[in-house]
Design a protein around this motif. Structure first.
Motif, PDB file in Angstrom:
ATOM      1  N   PRO A 201       1.081  -1.695   0.116  1.00 41.10           N
ATOM      2  CA  PRO A 201      -0.081  -0.104   0.172  1.00 41.10           C
ATOM      3  C   PRO A 201       0.504   1.298   0.064  1.00 41.10           C
ATOM      4  O   PRO A 201       0.001   2.024  -0.577  1.00 41.10           O
ATOM      5  N   ASP A 202       2.323   1.106   0.301  1.00 39.35           N
ATOM      6  CA  ASP A 202       3.414   2.384   0.505  1.00 39.35           C
ATOM      7  C   ASP A 202       3.649   2.563  -1.460  1.00 39.35           C
ATOM      8  O   ASP A 202       4.123   3.668  -1.637  1.00 39.35           O
ATOM      9  N   ASP A 203       2.847   1.586  -2.235  1.00 36.30           N
ATOM     10  CA  ASP A 203       3.569   2.422  -3.350  1.00 36.30           C
ATOM     11  C   ASP A 203       4.557   2.381  -3.456  1.00 36.30           C
ATOM     12  O   ASP A 203       4.971   1.986  -5.470  1.00 36.30           O
ATOM     13  N   THR A 204       5.979   1.528  -2.743  1.00 40.37           N
ATOM     14  CA  THR A 204       7.262   1.264  -2.756  1.00 40.37           C
ATOM     15  C   THR A 204       7.594   0.396  -3.187  1.00 40.37           C
ATOM     16  O   THR A 204       9.287  -0.004  -3.151  1.00 40.37           O
ATOM     17  N   HIS A 205       7.070  -1.016  -2.092  1.00 40.43           N
ATOM     18  CA  HIS A 205       7.803  -1.748  -1.769  1.00 40.43           C
ATOM     19  C   HIS A 205       6.481  -2.801  -2.087  1.00 40.43           C
ATOM     20  O   HIS A 205       5.707  -2.605  -2.317  1.00 40.43           O
ATOM     21  N   MET A 206       7.525  -4.593  -3.031  1.00 37.89           N
ATOM     22  CA  MET A 206       6.397  -5.703  -3.415  1.00 37.89           C
ATOM     23  C   MET A 206       7.231  -6.685  -2.988  1.00 37.89           C
ATOM     24  O   MET A 206       8.099  -6.633  -1.935  1.00 37.89           O
ATOM     25  N   GLY A 222      11.065  -6.615  -1.261  1.00 41.98           N
ATOM     26  CA  GLY A 222      11.661  -5.503  -1.260  1.00 41.98           C
ATOM     27  C   GLY A 222      11.213  -4.202  -1.746  1.00 41.98           C
ATOM     28  O   GLY A 222      10.038  -3.647  -1.813  1.00 41.98           O
ATOM     29  N   ARG A 223      12.165  -3.446  -2.502  1.00 45.07           N
ATOM     30  CA  ARG A 223      11.833  -2.122  -2.046  1.00 45.07           C
ATOM     31  C   ARG A 223      11.963  -1.897  -4.191  1.00 45.07           C
ATOM     32  O   ARG A 223      12.798  -2.281  -4.677  1.00 45.07           O
ATOM     33  N   LEU A 224      10.960  -0.640  -4.603  1.00 38.48           N
ATOM     34  CA  LEU A 224      11.025  -0.207  -5.619  1.00 38.48           C
ATOM     35  C   LEU A 224      12.292   1.175  -5.835  1.00 38.48           C
ATOM     36  O   LEU A 224      11.645   2.134  -5.802  1.00 38.48           O
ATOM     37  N   GLN A 225      13.228   1.050  -7.393  1.00 37.51           N
ATOM     38  CA  GLN A 225      14.409   2.435  -7.552  1.00 37.51           C
ATOM     39  C   GLN A 225      14.296   2.697  -8.387  1.00 37.51           C
ATOM     40  O   GLN A 225      14.850   1.557  -9.713  1.00 37.51           O
ATOM     41  N   PHE A 226      13.809   3.337  -9.286  1.00 33.48           N
ATOM     42  CA  PHE A 226      13.585   3.632 -10.357  1.00 33.48           C
ATOM     43  C   PHE A 226      15.313   3.693 -10.922  1.00 33.48           C
ATOM     44  O   PHE A 226      15.968   4.096 -10.409  1.00 33.48           O
TER      45      PHE A 226
END
Ligand SMILES: *[C@@H]1O[C@H](CO)[C@@H](O)[C@H](O)[C@H]1NC(C)=O
Ligand SMILES: *[C@@H]1O[C@H](CO)[C@@H](O)[C@H](O)[C@H]1NC(C)=O
Ligand SMILES: *[C@@H]1O[C@H](CO)[C@@H](O)[C@H](O)[C@H]1NC(C)=O
Ligand SMILES: *[C@@H]1O[C@H](CO)[C@@H](O)[C@H](O)[C@H]1NC(C)=O
Ligand SMILES: *[C@@H]1O[C@H](CO)[C@@H](O)[C@H](O)[C@H]1NC(C)=O
Ligand SMILES: *[C@@H]1O[C@H](CO)[C@@H](O)[C@H](O)[C@H]1NC(C)=O
Length: 622
Positions: A201-206, A222-226
């Motif tokens: 829900p924080d739109d950043t982790h998966m 993990g965390r999404l990093q552009f």
């Protein structure tokens, strides 16, 4: 009182069901079908004519191969779905962009988009330069809480400053970026294929899962990093990298069943994450299918991200798999076989400890379906989960069961269901049973789809009519390190987990009695060959006393971890609150199936009887 209790639970102070409030009463639910684009069965180029769609905005395939429905946009008025557009005319016709697998929004409030359509394509016609090297995986579409991005399989759709619902979110404004999981030091990503990806829900982790070469499954977070200009790995195009990855295994943690000398001990606090299924409404818990707590009974669990406290969310003997929490964090909807009696013949007797599951767990998964036919329907359960005699409320049980009705059992629930952000609506989708899982030698006659254009899938909206809109729970702040998990940087391998040694053991009932278990290993597979248990007045729960024997031997071929071949003998009796038996017929029960094709085939019988109600295994091939 309710508020105080749920606050304490949210803080992870209560776990288990002891402190749960009394179950909610059933509530009124109205179920409708949502519109989809026009349907054609002829996929030939140009078959989607102006007669069928005058606006030239696409036709979708009659069969559901690539279809999947996801969740709501923040306004609760749209649902994202993945469709397969077919029959588009060739370029340069502007309608040519409505081709292949695409993510679209469909209207969930009875209105239309400005052009008059009930849908809008998010991914069609995105310029090639904005969508480089996309990942072919397009499953589990999911709208980010920010409303401007969506997870589309292993890709992120991004509309920059605009909401996906906005008419300013045009193809030229849209970018689509692949997601890359660097599992090896050279950045190649070889070493694990992610599956079942879910956005936090924080739109950043998966969170996601990945199979091991031996058919095991681990879950990751993990965390999404552009990464606008990657220097290594595939693809060398703007992408999202998964960083700070953890494998959801506790290094040196306790196992669900452990040996202490010749005694077995059951550890409900064990962290034993099978397939990851998503997150709670606030994101404070990770949802997953876990090790069974009762024989042959597959359930979902929640584990708190920081405390590692485990909650068993379901206990009904039937099989549950996909689920989703409400954004207010007070409810979840699960896709479950409960009510269908699909699994009761193997799991209906309650409170048998999960010992034979060392060899039977794949069998419970592979018998829940018949091929592509699922027996899932949505069930609404409060955040505390099944308890005592509360097993939630069927979402689509009202209706007369006629062909095409909302409770037509031939329409089978699929993954994933979802709640509207105000927690007053649920969406889920279904597919109608089709050949070869009906018709021919199968005694089930294939039903004719009554959906638009004979479509074999449909998206449903359930309105919880007595509810008032609720505020979403505050989003849980994910720490950089999950205290109980194991970091999984590129090149890492999963830590070893506790392995129960083969041997002869005693398990003492929590209330009374004893079980004697003989567990043998299979050196060829590294797993177990057989489990034989003799119960003597055994009881884990007051009022349920088990006597008798159960013995299962796995004769799998070591080369195929999906293969299920079991020789099974049960002669169990349960007395007290219920009078129940679990018995195999003369010569035992010989199951041979495959966890990838899920076609039931057995010689002999296994039958569970509870207070005179007889539950029998399905017929072969059904
Ligand atoms: C599909 O459409 C094409 C082109 O219109 C036509 O030639 C073909 O016969 C159709 N196929 C079927 C099975 O109707
Ligand atoms: C999208 O951008 C391209 C150039 O990148 C341009 O040719 C085209 O007209 C634009 N389309 C719209 C609808 O603005
Ligand atoms: C193992 O068994 C021994 C002897 O019964 C007991 O003292 C000890 O506490 C047990 N260990 C655990 C971890 O339960
Ligand atoms: C079942 O309900 C539908 C409306 O949902 C109605 O059209 C149909 O006649 C009903 N069938 C029976 C057998 O009652
Ligand atoms: C376990 O029990 C079986 C059956 O009683 C016996 O044959 C076997 O020798 C025992 N194994 C051990 C290691 O005690
Ligand atoms: C269970 O088995 C024990 C002996 O193992 C016996 O004493 C007891 O009466 C049995 N209980 C029932 C309910 O059959």
């Amino acid at each position: 009182m309710m508020l105080a209790v749920s606050l304490l639970a949210a803080l992870g102070i209560f776990s288990g069901t002891h402190a749960s409030p009394s179950p909610p009463a059933p509530e009124p639910i109205e179920v409708f079908e949502l519109p989809l684009p026009p349907v054609i069965s002829n996929t030939t180029e140009g078959s989607c004519t102006a007669d069928i769609n005058p606006r030239g905005t696409g036709c979708i395939h009659q069969v559901f191969d690539e279809f999947q429905a996801g969740d709501f946009t923040p306004d609760g008025k749209h649902v994202i779905v993945n469709v397969e557009f077919v029959g588009a005319p060739a370029a340069p016709n502007p309608a040519s962009i409505y081709s292949g697998e695409q993510a679209i929004l469909i209207k969930a409030d009875g209105t239309t988009f400005p052009n008059g359509d009930t849908w809008k394509c998010l991914s069609c016609g995105v310029p090639a330069g904005n969508a480089r090297s996309l990942d072919p995986e397009r499953d589990y579409p999911h709208v980010a809480r920010n409303g401007k991005q969506a997870l589309w399989g292993h890709n992120i759709i991004d509309c920059g400053d605009f909401a996906l619902t906005s008419s300013q979110c045009t193809p030229n404004q849209t970018h689509i970026y692949p997601i890359h999981w660097p599992t090896s030091v050279d950045g190649s990503g070889k070493g694990g294929i992610p599956r079942e990806m879910r956005l936090h829900p924080d739109d950043t982790h998966m969170g996601w899962s990945s199979f091991t070469s031996t058919g095991g499954q681990f879950a990751y977070f993990g965390r999404l990093q552009f990464n606008p200009s990657p220097k290594d790995g595939i693809p060398l195009a703007p992408r999202y990298d998964l960083v700070n990855v953890n494998v959801l295994i506790q290094s040196h943690g306790v196992g669900p069943i452990m040996a202490n000398g010749t005694e077995l001990q059951l550890h409900d606090e064990a962290i034993s994450v099978g397939e990851l299924r998503g997150f709670s409404g606030s994101g404070d818990e990770i949802l997953y299918i876990g090790s069974p707590r009762e024989a042959n009974n597959i359930d979902v669990f929640a584990i708190h991200v920081t405390t590692g406290a485990v909650r068993r969310l379901t206990s009904h003997p039937e099989y549950i798999d996909p689920l989703a929490f409400s954004h207010d964090n007070n409810w979840f909807v699960g896709m479950d076989t409960r009510g269908s009696n699909r699994q009761m013949w193997m799991s209906g007797m309650r409170y048998i400890p999960p010992l034979i599951d060392l060899v039977t767990v794949t069998a419970a998964s592979s018998t829940r379906n018949n091929g592509a036919r699922r027996f899932f329907q949505p069930v609404l359960i409060d955040r505390y989960g099944d308890r005592d005699t509360y097993f939630g409320q069927g979402v689509n049980v009202a209706g007369n069961g006629s062909s095409g009705s909302v409770n037509d059992p031939n329409w089978n629930g699929r993954a994933d269901p979802a709640f509207s952000p105000d927690s007053t609506k649920i969406t889920f989708w279904q597919a109608i049973v089709a050949s070869p899982d009906c018709g021919g030698v199968n005694p089930l006659v294939c039903p004719v789809s009554t959906a638009d254009g004979g479509r074999t899938y449909r998206v449903m909206l359930a309105h919880l009519t007595k509810r008032s809109p609720q505020q979403p729970a505050p989003i849980f702040q994910i720490p950089d390190k999950i205290p109980w998990a194991t970091p999984f940087p590129p090149g890492a391998s999963a830590p070893n987990q506790y392995h129960l040694p083969a041997g002869n053991y005693t398990l003492r009932g929590k209330v009374q009695g004893v079980a004697h278990a003989i567990i043998t290993s299979n050196p060829e597979t590294g797993g177990y060959r057989s489990v034989s248990v003799r119960y003597e007045d055994y009881s884990d729960v007051k009022g349920y006393v088990i006597n008798g024997t159960e013995s299962v031997t796995s004769i799998n071929t070591p080369t195929d971890p999906w293969e299920v071949k079991l020789e099974w003998y049960s002669d169990l009796h349960e007395t007290g609150v219920v009078t129940a038996t679990k018995k195999t017929g003369p010569g035992g029960f010989h199951l041979s199936t495959n966890a990838q094709t899920n076609l039931f085939k057995a010689d002999g019988t296994l039958t569970t009887t509870i207070d005179g109600v007889i539950y029998e295994q399905p017929a072969n091939g059904t």
